[in-house]
Design a protein around this motif. Structure first.
Motif, mmCIF file in Angstrom:
data_model
loop_
_atom_site.group_PDB
_atom_site.id
_atom_site.type_symbol
_atom_site.label_atom_id
_atom_site.label_comp_id
_atom_site.label_asym_id
_atom_site.label_seq_id
_atom_site.Cartn_x
_atom_site.Cartn_y
_atom_site.Cartn_z
ATOM 1 N N LYS A 517 12.036 61.872 17.443
ATOM 2 C CA LYS A 517 12.201 63.301 17.150
ATOM 3 C C LYS A 517 11.052 63.788 16.262
ATOM 4 N N HIS A 518 10.648 65.028 16.481
ATOM 5 C CA HIS A 518 9.566 65.615 15.688
ATOM 6 C C HIS A 518 10.104 66.435 14.522
ATOM 7 N N VAL A 519 11.304 66.991 14.688
ATOM 8 C CA VAL A 519 12.028 67.618 13.575
ATOM 9 C C VAL A 519 13.484 67.171 13.699
ATOM 10 N N TRP A 520 14.209 67.278 12.613
ATOM 11 C CA TRP A 520 15.613 66.855 12.634
ATOM 12 C C TRP A 520 16.472 67.839 13.433
ATOM 13 N N ASP A 521 17.450 67.290 14.132
ATOM 14 C CA ASP A 521 18.506 68.142 14.697
ATOM 15 C C ASP A 521 19.412 68.585 13.565
ATOM 16 N N ARG A 522 19.832 69.842 13.628
ATOM 17 C CA ARG A 522 20.661 70.345 12.536
ATOM 18 C C ARG A 522 22.020 69.650 12.473
ATOM 19 N N ASP A 523 22.481 69.124 13.594
ATOM 20 C CA ASP A 523 23.805 68.463 13.561
ATOM 21 C C ASP A 523 23.667 66.945 13.456
ATOM 22 N N ASP A 524 22.541 66.478 12.907
ATOM 23 C CA ASP A 524 22.349 65.025 12.821
ATOM 24 C C ASP A 524 23.386 64.409 11.877
ATOM 25 N N PRO A 525 24.005 63.304 12.308
ATOM 26 C CA PRO A 525 25.018 62.665 11.447
ATOM 27 C C PRO A 525 24.451 62.161 10.122
ATOM 28 N N TYR A 526 23.118 61.989 10.052
ATOM 29 C CA TYR A 526 22.524 61.421 8.845
ATOM 30 C C TYR A 526 22.870 62.251 7.608
ATOM 31 N N PHE A 527 22.898 63.595 7.743
ATOM 32 C CA PHE A 527 23.235 64.421 6.577
ATOM 33 C C PHE A 527 24.515 65.238 6.818
ATOM 34 N N ALA A 528 25.373 64.738 7.702
ATOM 35 C CA ALA A 528 26.606 65.470 8.032
ATOM 36 C C ALA A 528 27.515 65.623 6.816
ATOM 37 N N ASP A 529 27.527 64.617 5.935
ATOM 38 C CA ASP A 529 28.382 64.712 4.741
ATOM 39 C C ASP A 529 27.976 65.903 3.873
ATOM 40 N N ALA A 530 26.667 66.100 3.715
ATOM 41 C CA ALA A 530 26.184 67.218 2.895
ATOM 42 C C ALA A 530 26.565 68.551 3.530
ATOM 43 N N ILE A 531 26.484 68.616 4.853
ATOM 44 C CA ILE A 531 26.837 69.867 5.549
ATOM 45 C C ILE A 531 28.337 70.137 5.412
ATOM 46 N N ALA A 532 29.145 69.064 5.526
ATOM 47 C CA ALA A 532 30.599 69.235 5.381
ATOM 48 C C ALA A 532 30.946 69.715 3.973
ATOM 49 N N MET A 533 30.259 69.151 2.977
ATOM 50 C CA MET A 533 30.486 69.572 1.585
ATOM 51 C C MET A 533 30.133 71.052 1.426
ATOM 52 N N ALA A 534 29.006 71.453 2.017
ATOM 53 C CA ALA A 534 28.592 72.864 1.933
ATOM 54 C C ALA A 534 29.642 73.770 2.575
ATOM 55 N N LYS A 535 30.138 73.342 3.713
ATOM 56 C CA LYS A 535 31.170 74.144 4.407
ATOM 57 C C LYS A 535 32.383 74.350 3.522
ATOM 58 N N ARG A 536 32.789 73.289 2.813
ATOM 59 C CA ARG A 536 33.943 73.410 1.901
ATOM 60 C C ARG A 536 33.682 74.463 0.841
ATOM 61 N N HIS A 537 32.412 74.623 0.480
ATOM 62 C CA HIS A 537 32.055 75.621 -0.527
ATOM 63 C C HIS A 537 31.706 76.963 0.098
ATOM 64 N N GLY A 538 31.901 77.100 1.392
ATOM 65 C CA GLY A 538 31.606 78.359 2.067
ATOM 66 C C GLY A 538 30.126 78.647 2.193
ATOM 67 N N ILE A 539 29.324 77.592 2.196
ATOM 68 C CA ILE A 539 27.868 77.756 2.204
ATOM 69 C C ILE A 539 27.304 77.518 3.603
ATOM 70 N N ASN A 540 26.459 78.380 4.053
ATOM 71 C CA ASN A 540 25.620 78.140 5.226
ATOM 72 C C ASN A 540 24.260 77.678 4.698
ATOM 73 N N VAL A 541 23.981 76.393 4.841
ATOM 74 C CA VAL A 541 22.794 75.840 4.171
ATOM 75 C C VAL A 541 21.492 76.436 4.685
ATOM 76 N N LEU A 542 21.519 77.015 5.867
ATOM 77 C CA LEU A 542 20.295 77.598 6.422
ATOM 78 C C LEU A 542 19.970 78.954 5.801
ATOM 79 N N ALA A 543 20.951 79.571 5.149
ATOM 80 C CA ALA A 543 20.742 80.936 4.648
ATOM 81 C C ALA A 543 21.048 81.078 3.164
ATOM 82 N N ASP A 544 22.009 80.298 2.681
ATOM 83 C CA ASP A 544 22.519 80.562 1.337
ATOM 84 C C ASP A 544 21.851 79.684 0.291
ATOM 85 N N SER A 545 21.489 80.296 -0.817
ATOM 86 C CA SER A 545 21.070 79.555 -2.001
ATOM 87 C C SER A 545 21.990 80.001 -3.121
ATOM 88 N N LYS A 546 22.723 79.059 -3.696
ATOM 89 C CA LYS A 546 23.843 79.462 -4.539
ATOM 90 C C LYS A 546 24.229 78.312 -5.468
#
Ligand code: CUK
Ligand code: CUA
Ligand code: CA
Length: 647
Positions: A517-546
């Motif tokens: 891969k040349h760039v990461w897939d956004r749904d890569d399992p490698y950082f899925a835990d971080a994305i799940a944590m963000a979701k619990r906080h209502g964060i869209n990591v692509l847009a929100d800085s909070k």
């Protein structure tokens, strides 16, 4: 029966033939012209300096020599790609290194068992999930091997052992990142590691080398008779230990067949010796063959026990078991290597000048009871030279064996070695080439698959002595690239390497180049835990800085887009547990950002498309700048912000 002591297989040594120069003379330019004539060789371009020329110049230099084949070049011009990938064990560093071949340029390093401040391996939450909470500070890697399907590399994973901490790791080849590390229970020091070739990987086979009581809990410390070790099969998909086999003696290197039926391991300590001289008593130790279908059936039938807290089924494969076959082999054998035609497997004698060639179909016959003596599986035992350690293949019926003591690689022909064993007067030795110095493994391009292409041979030499600029008492190893595409082995290049890569695999770029891969897939399992944590906080990591506070826990989410972080400063209290999650929204090839907090021991890499996270305690009050560590933009130096820690 043939006996290794009286077997009349001492052959004239091609390297000792009259007219052949000694090693040091060989390297002197002044001798080259004369040698080319005497040996009938084309020495058109020896080493890096001479090898830059293209086809025309090389053949011009070759002149009128009989062997007009030009010496293959290690030169890869600027902007051109290497033809082969090489996965190098990083040895005691605990990492894996990715090289291009033939240039032998190091491309990247893949942290595995070792902490690495470049990408934050051992610092980020993503890496700690792989390493475990109390990971030891390093590893000792020996044997990297790529997953296979039907005897072909399939580009999915590379597996590697950690002898120092009895672990096995898996590297995802699409992103070149370690995604699983497991502890292997009930044994000490995983050394030999190989993959099941067919129908696929499948199992990853791992040898426990040292003998110890199991469970190793302080009982039977002096009761050497109770010491033991096991062979382990790990499920390469789930990375769970599927089963283990209790064996006699110890286990050194391992190998698998091409049919998916057998694994086979060398044992140098059949004596169960506890010191050096005791391990060298027997004239023959053995290889032990593991019958995979029978072992699976035994496990299914419940014919196993478990040891201590481990739930892994352990079957008894000691002498007399129908699950294993012990084939006596001289003496303290080391490497074991299956030929790419799927017919033979070669154990390398180490303290015996011989290698032992066994035929898989005869191993079938031994298990079926058609052959009574396990030695009947041996179809040749050629004398190769002093200290044979490992063997590689060119796919044209020839084998290449490293001779540690002789500092040579011997090329020999398998069919001729079998004919000689059967009493025919044939010379199976084709050539010996000096290497500098003391080779361990050698490896051929694609040579451990059905696609062995006989182009390159790498000799992984333990000593480099006088080959490079002096760099202090610790010398680099010397990995030498040898052209084996013609009838004659020819040395092309020396490559210094940091200690101590035992083994490599070389595979053609076509197997990987489109899978990486040349760039990461956004749904890569490698950082899925971080994305799940963000979701619990209502964060869209692509847009929100909070910044989010939950009691003493502070969660900082920010984007990174060259040359700016989504948050310019954030405030925490001394003693807070802080989790910083950074998402690189520059999903543009090669625009990587870093996130380093000065004086806080934190640095992590965020490749394009990735999310990386780190959790730490804000244990020092004050102003701490965070900044980008990967040069990403003209204003990279200005890509920064402040963490304000209240006293
Ligand atoms: S072992 Cu090191 S030279 Cu660990 Cu494969 Cu033979
Ligand atoms: Cu982002 Cu430098
Ligand atoms: Ca021995």
């Amino acid at each position: 029966m043939h006996d290794e002591t009286d077997h009349a297989s001492r052959q004239p040594d091609p390297a000792e033939a009259p007219g052949q120069p000694a090693r040091r003379q060989f390297m002197k330019n002044s001798a080259l012209a004369g040698l080319a004539g005497a040996a009938g060789l084309t020495l058109s371009a020896c080493g890096k300096q001479g090898a830059t020329a293209g086809k025309g110049a090389a053949s011009a230099a070759a002149g009128t020599a009989a062997d007009a084949k030009e010496l293959a070049s290690d030169q890869v011009p600027p902007g051109q790609l290497d033809e082969y990938y090489g996965f190098w064990s990083g040895g005691q560093s605990g990492e894996v290194r990715l090289y291009g071949i033939p240039s032998m340029r190091e491309l990247i390093r893949i942290p595995v068992f070792n902490p690495d401040f470049t990408i934050g391996w051992g610092i980020t939450n993503e890496s700690k999930r792989v390493l475990g909470p109390n990971f030891p500070p390093g590893g000792d890697c020996h044997h990297p091997h790529m997953s296979q399907t039907d005897g072909h590399y399939d580009g999915r994973y590379v597996f590697i052992n950690d002898k120092a901490h009895t672990r096995v790791a898996r590297i995802r080849c699409d992103v070149m990142r370690t995604d699983r590390i497991i502890d292997v229970p009930n044994v000490q020091a995983i050394h030999g590691l190989r993959v099941q070739r067919a129908p696929r990987t499948g199992y990853v086979f791992a040898n426990g080398e040292f003998l110890a009581p199991a469970p190793n809990d302080g009982h039977a410390l002096e009761d050497v008779d109770k010491y033991q070790t096991m062979f382990s099969a790990i499920d390469g998909d789930t990375m769970e230990v599927a089963w283990q086999v209790l064996v006699d003696g110890n286990l050194d290197n391992t190998e698998a067949d091409y049919a998916g039926k057998y694994a086979i391991s060398t044992c140098y300590n059949s004596e169960k010796g506890m010191d050096l001289s005791a391990t060298m008593q027997a004239e023959r130790d053995w290889v032990v063959v593991f019958n995979i279908p029978r072992i699976e059936a035994a496990v299914k039938a419940g014919q196993f026990k478990t040891v201590g807290d481990s739930k892994v089924p352990v079957v008894d494969g000691r002498h007399g078991s129908p699950l294993t076959l012990y084939i006596p082999i001289p003496k303290n054998p080391h490497g074991i290597n299956a030929s790419p035609d799927g017919k033979y497997v070669v154990a390398n004698g180490k303290l015996s000048p011989t290698v032992s060639v066994m035929e898989w179909s005869r191993i079938d016959d031994c298990f079926a009871g058609k052959l009574k003596d396990p030695r009947d599986a041996v179809v040749a035992e050629p004398e190769i030279g002093l200290g044979p350690l490992h063997t590689a293949y060119d796919g044209r019926g020839n084998a290449y064996t490293t001779l540690f003591i002789d500092s040579q690689i011997a090329k020999w022909n398998i069919a001729d070695a079998i004919a000689a064993y059967n009493g025919k007067k044939v010379n199976y030795l084709r050539q010996k080439i000096d290497v500098a110095y003391q080779p361990g493994h050698c490896h051929t391009s694609m040579g451990e698959t059905r696609d062995a292409d006989g182009k390159w041979l790498l000799s992984l030499n333990k000593f480099s002595k006088d080959r490079f600029l002096p760099v202090g008492p610790l010398h680099p190893d010397n990995d030498q690239l040898i052209d084996i595409s013609g009838d004659t082995m020819r040395l092309v290049a020396d490559g210094p390497v940091y200690s101590e890569p035992h083994d490599v695999v070389l595979l053609h770029r076509r197997l990987l180049i489109d899978k990486v891969k040349h760039v990461w897939d956004r749904d890569d399992p490698y950082f899925a835990d971080a994305i799940a944590m963000a979701k619990r906080h209502g964060i869209n990591v692509l847009a929100d800085s909070k910044v989010i506070r939950e009691g003493r826990k502070v969660y900082v989410y920010m984007t990174s887009a060259a040359p700016i972080y989504g948050i310019n400063n954030f405030k925490v209290k001394k003693g807070d547990e802080v989790t910083v999650t950074v998402t690189n929204i520059d999903a543009v090839e090669d625009v990587t950002h870093g996130f380093c907090i000065a004086n806080y021991g934190i640095n992590m890499e965020i490749s394009p498309g990735a999310t990386s996270s780190v959790t730490f305690t804000a244990d020092k009050a004050g102003v701490y700048w965070y900044y980008c560590t990967f040069f990403c933009h003209a204003m990279h130096m200005e890509m920064q912000g402040r963490m304000l820690v209240e006293a």
